[in-house]
Structures are given as C-alpha cells and as structure tokens.
Design an enzyme around this catalytic site. Structure first.
Site, PDB file in Angstrom:
ATOM      1  N   SER A  54      -8.176   3.466   8.937  1.00  0.00           N
ATOM      2  CA  SER A  54      -8.695   3.501   7.569  1.00  0.00           C
ATOM      3  C   SER A  54      -7.855   2.618   6.649  1.00  0.00           C
ATOM      4  O   SER A  54      -8.375   1.767   5.921  1.00  0.00           O
ATOM      5  CB  SER A  54      -8.706   4.941   7.048  1.00  0.00           C
ATOM      6  OG  SER A  54      -9.064   4.989   5.679  1.00  0.00           O
TER       7      SER A  54
ATOM      8  N   HIS B 266       0.853  -1.188   0.000  1.00  0.00           N
ATOM      9  CA  HIS B 266       0.000   0.000   0.000  1.00  0.00           C
ATOM     10  C   HIS B 266       0.886   1.234   0.000  1.00  0.00           C
ATOM     11  O   HIS B 266       1.888   1.304   0.710  1.00  0.00           O
ATOM     12  CB  HIS B 266      -0.893   0.035   1.244  1.00  0.00           C
ATOM     13  CG  HIS B 266      -1.714   1.288   1.346  1.00  0.00           C
ATOM     14  ND1 HIS B 266      -2.880   1.472   0.643  1.00  0.00           N
ATOM     15  CD2 HIS B 266      -1.507   2.438   2.039  1.00  0.00           C
ATOM     16  CE1 HIS B 266      -3.376   2.672   0.904  1.00  0.00           C
ATOM     17  NE2 HIS B 266      -2.564   3.272   1.752  1.00  0.00           N
TER      18      HIS B 266
ATOM     19  N   LYS C 221      -8.703  -1.844   5.540  1.00  0.00           N
ATOM     20  CA  LYS C 221      -8.807  -2.319   4.151  1.00  0.00           C
ATOM     21  C   LYS C 221      -7.739  -3.359   3.838  1.00  0.00           C
ATOM     22  O   LYS C 221      -8.009  -4.362   3.176  1.00  0.00           O
ATOM     23  CB  LYS C 221      -8.705  -1.138   3.181  1.00  0.00           C
ATOM     24  CG  LYS C 221      -9.860  -0.153   3.273  1.00  0.00           C
ATOM     25  CD  LYS C 221      -9.878   0.817   2.123  1.00  0.00           C
ATOM     26  CE  LYS C 221      -8.755   1.822   2.140  1.00  0.00           C
ATOM     27  NZ  LYS C 221      -8.958   2.914   3.106  1.00  0.00           N
TER      28      LYS C 221
ATOM     29  N   ASP D  35     -15.353   2.336   6.509  1.00  0.00           N
ATOM     30  CA  ASP D  35     -14.311   3.281   6.101  1.00  0.00           C
ATOM     31  C   ASP D  35     -14.842   4.272   5.082  1.00  0.00           C
ATOM     32  O   ASP D  35     -14.531   5.466   5.149  1.00  0.00           O
ATOM     33  CB  ASP D  35     -13.107   2.536   5.521  1.00  0.00           C
ATOM     34  CG  ASP D  35     -12.016   3.493   5.072  1.00  0.00           C
ATOM     35  OD1 ASP D  35     -11.524   4.256   5.919  1.00  0.00           O
ATOM     36  OD2 ASP D  35     -11.685   3.508   3.873  1.00  0.00           O
TER      37      ASP D  35
ATOM     38  N   ARG E 215     -14.865  12.552   7.508  1.00  0.00           N
ATOM     39  CA  ARG E 215     -13.608  13.203   7.885  1.00  0.00           C
ATOM     40  C   ARG E 215     -13.200  14.239   6.852  1.00  0.00           C
ATOM     41  O   ARG E 215     -12.663  15.298   7.177  1.00  0.00           O
ATOM     42  CB  ARG E 215     -12.497  12.164   8.035  1.00  0.00           C
ATOM     43  CG  ARG E 215     -12.650  11.262   9.256  1.00  0.00           C
ATOM     44  CD  ARG E 215     -11.721  10.061   9.147  1.00  0.00           C
ATOM     45  NE  ARG E 215     -10.341  10.470   8.952  1.00  0.00           N
ATOM     46  CZ  ARG E 215      -9.425   9.731   8.306  1.00  0.00           C
ATOM     47  NH1 ARG E 215      -9.766   8.572   7.778  1.00  0.00           N
ATOM     48  NH2 ARG E 215      -8.198  10.159   8.175  1.00  0.00           N
TER      49      ARG E 215
END
Length: 432
Positions: free
Chosen positions: A181, A80, A185, A159, A166
């Site tokens: 968050s 990620h 995932k 999320d 947010r």
C-alpha cells in the site's frame, strides 16, 4: 480467483502473473469484494515472500497513472510517515532539504482519525491549494525546489479499493499489504530517493519497536528492489511529536523551528530524516556533513524562504509566515493546570490526538469537515517537572464548553511520577 484463494490458503506463493490477474481484475470490478476480502485474510494469515510483495506493489503501482518526474532537473526526494500525533515534519523537513539542493516533489494526503494530514495543515495558510496541475507542480519544483500536491484520483486506484476493504475486514495489520500500500503510492509518485519515518508507540499504528522494525525493513527492501534509493528511520510516538497537535497550531510550531526558535525533538527528527535523504542521494560525504548543511538552511533563513516561496506559488499568503496571527485563530483558549506536583512519566499520544479530533481538528470519517484553528498545545512533555497549578497545556477551541471538556480529557492523558523521569529516546534506529 477461487484457485488462487485455495493456493494462498494452503501456504503457496502466488506467481507474478497470478498477482497481476488478481490486482487488476479487482481494480476493474471483475473480481467481487467477497473474494478479495478472503484473499486479504489469507495473506494476513499466510504472509507473502519478498518476490510476492514486490509483485503486489508493482501491480498496484501500475493499476492507474504514474507520475513521470523526468521534466524536473536534479535528484528528486520524497518522505513518507506512517502517521502519528503532532507530526508536522514535512512542513520543516521539505523546505530544509530543498534549501540544501535536493528537489522535493511530494504528494501528500489528508488526516483521518487521530493522525493529522500535511494537506490540512498547509491549508491553514489563507488561499493555499494543493489541487494544482502537473505543469504547475513541475514548474514550482524546477523554479523553487519544492512543491506539495494532493494525490490524484488516478494514482494507484487499486490501493484505494483494497485499503477500503482491509479497513472493514480486520486485515489492516498484514505487513505485506501495508508495504504494498505505502510503496505502490511512493513508487508511483516518481521520486529517486524515498525516506520513511516509521512511528512506533502509543500514538502509532505499530505499537512496538519490533513491529516497526519489521515494517521498516519490508518498506526499504521493496524500495530497493524497485530500483529506488531508500532508508527508514524508526521514531518514538509514545508522546506527541513536538508540542502542538492540530492544524494551524502545528504550522506555527513548524515556522518557529524554521526560524531557529525551537531546537527540540522536532528539529532533531528533521535533521535525521534530511541527512538520510542527502546521504542516499549521494550529495554529501557523510551524514554529519548533511546535518551541518541542513542546520545552515535554518540559521541563514533559506529554509524558511523556501516555505514562503512554496506557499506563494500555490496561492497562499506568505505574510502568515512573518505574522502567524494571520493563520486561523481559535475563538477560545484555555490553560490546563496540573492537579499535583511531580515529573511527567507518560503522555497518552493517541488520546491527545483524539482530543484534537473531538475539538474539530481531525476527521472521524473522510467526509468530516475540520476546523483548522483548534487543537492542543502542550507545555509539558515526558521528563519535565511540574508544580501543582502549573499549566500542562493550552486548549484551542471553538467555544468554552468544548474547551472545558477537552481540558478534563487532557488531564487523563498525563501520568506522573514522584521521582525524576528520563526523557525518552526519539530516534530508535535507522534502517537502510
């Protein structure tokens, strides 16, 4: 919920049950936006300890479906990035790691704002789709070692709702909320090994190395507490990564790296991230052994072969890897000449990303359509010498007017020095 708000407002720690009540209740629509907005602000101001952050992550993860990767044989790895400009790392890293023997079962997203998305880049291949079934996903990973699919609507719905809130309430910078968050995932996606590329600098969300380190330590801590192998690499985003910024232009650069034609910062980052993956997976004796194995996949063409096999398996035309002219081509290209001689001192990465978006290569909103052919290809990076009139970059645009506008904007992204400038360090630190 009112009691929980008062508790967090006053600095208290929420229990596991209280966090789950809050997350699941909000996901189901039983807790209104105004109360969850107040909680996000309370968390931003008061923080969360490690146990609270883990509980928040796990509750969000279980707010919808999770992906069970047990049908896939071997060690499953995922990567990620926290987002940057010119970040086409997945297009290079994932085929390299797959060719080295790990299984890449990856879910990716689309770009928004000045940061690009892996799915958009892959869709530069004619016919390519990430909208594939779980069965096709598992089959591709088992057969060829790699598949990249879009995130399903049922994966971590908490999320989606909390992030949207947010985004409009000034609470995006909360580290516990960022960690929960991202990691909800990644954990829901099912990989055994997770490596995180945490960007810092002008083109990144985390502007300083200190902020990036705090986030990296939070991400890896939660990953390990959740039982996954996890590492993070903090990398520089004070200038675009590599040279290309866009979609098809980034795919071309990624292919050049996999062919062994480009050996700069982009390859170095992929070697570093890939070596961390293989070391965490326990399939090598050392990081140096992993780097050598990954380099071999480039030199013998096996990494490029994995990319071609994945493109073909997901409906794309692998001929575009051999002949990149088959990728989307911009109607107009325009060189941007330097106005004076000197050395490149700085390139404002975020502004370059916004230029690509202005050309049509990125989204201002989630509903925006993008032009896969447009973008910017830099010719000069920080530390390079430049003569007056020499090309700084090439603009790829849909028309001459947009190309000329982008060229003027790009000149404002460059700062020069009369003295030689040291090249910046790409890899800041590795956090395990």
């Amino acid at each position: 919920m009112t009691d929980l708000l008062a508790k967090k407002r006053d600095g208290g720690a929420l229990s596991t049950e209280e966090i789950d009540f809050m997350v699941q209740g909000y996901t189901r629509g039983e807790i209104p936006d105004y109360q969850m907005s107040a909680m996000c602000m309370a968390i931003l101001l008061r923080g969360m300890d490690n146990r609270e952050t883990l509980d928040m992550t796990m509750s969000m993860m279980h707010s919808g479906e999770t992906l069970d990767l047990s049908p896939i044989r071997g060690i499953k790895a995922d990567k990620h990035s926290t987002g940057g400009v010119g970040d086409k790392t997945s297009l290079i890293l994932c085929p390299m790691v797959a060719a080295a023997g790990l299984k890449i079962a990856k879910m990716s997203g689309r770009g928004l704002g000045h940061t690009g998305g892996t799915i958009d880049k892959l869709e530069s291949f004619p016919g390519f789709t990430t909208a594939i079934s779980e069965e096709s996903f598992f089959r591709s990973v088992n057969d060829i070692g790699i598949a990249i699919m879009g995130q399903t609507a049922d994966l971590v719905p908490a999320d989606k709702k909390i992030y949207a809130l947010r985004d409009v309430t000034g609470t995006v910078p909360s580290i516990p909320l960022i960690v929960s968050s991202i990691m909800s995932k990644k954990l829901a996606s099912g990989a055994d090994v997770i490596v995180l590329d945490v960007k810092c600098g002008d083109g990144a969300f985390m502007k300083t190395e200190e902020q990036a380190e705090t986030l990296a330590r939070g991400l890896t801590r939660i990953g390990r507490l959740a039982g996954r192998k996890c590492a993070a690499v903090i990398t520089d985003m004070d200038q675009p990564l590599g040279y290309a910024v866009g979609n098809a232009v980034e795919v071309k650069e990624a292919i050049a790296v996999l062919r062994g034609e480009e050996k700069g910062d982009l390859l170095e980052l992929c070697l570093t991230l890939g070596a961390c993956m293989m070391a965490e997976a326990g399939v090598v004796r050392s990081v140096e052994e992993a780097r050598q194995e990954l380099l071999r996949t480039v030199e013998d063409g096996s990494a490029l072969g994995k990319l071609a096999a994945m493109v073909k398996a997901q409906g794309g035309d692998p001929a575009a890897i051999e002949d990149t002219d088959l990728l989307p081509q911009a109607a107009v290209t325009l060189e941007v000449p330097a106005e004076k001689r000197g050395w490149v001192r700085r390139i404002h990465a975020e502004r370059v990303g916004l230029i690509s978006m202005h050309l049509g290569g990125g989204r201002a909103t989630k509903e925006s359509a993008i032009d896969l052919s447009v973008g910017v290809v830099l010719r000069k990076k920080v530390g390079d010498s430049v003569e007056a009139g020499e090309s700084l970059a090439v603009i790829h645009a849909s028309c001459g007017e947009k190309a000329r506008e982008a060229a003027q904007m790009l000149l404002g992204c460059y700062e020069f020095s009369d003295e030689p400038v040291a090249r910046p360090k790409l890899i800041k630190q590795i956090v395990r």
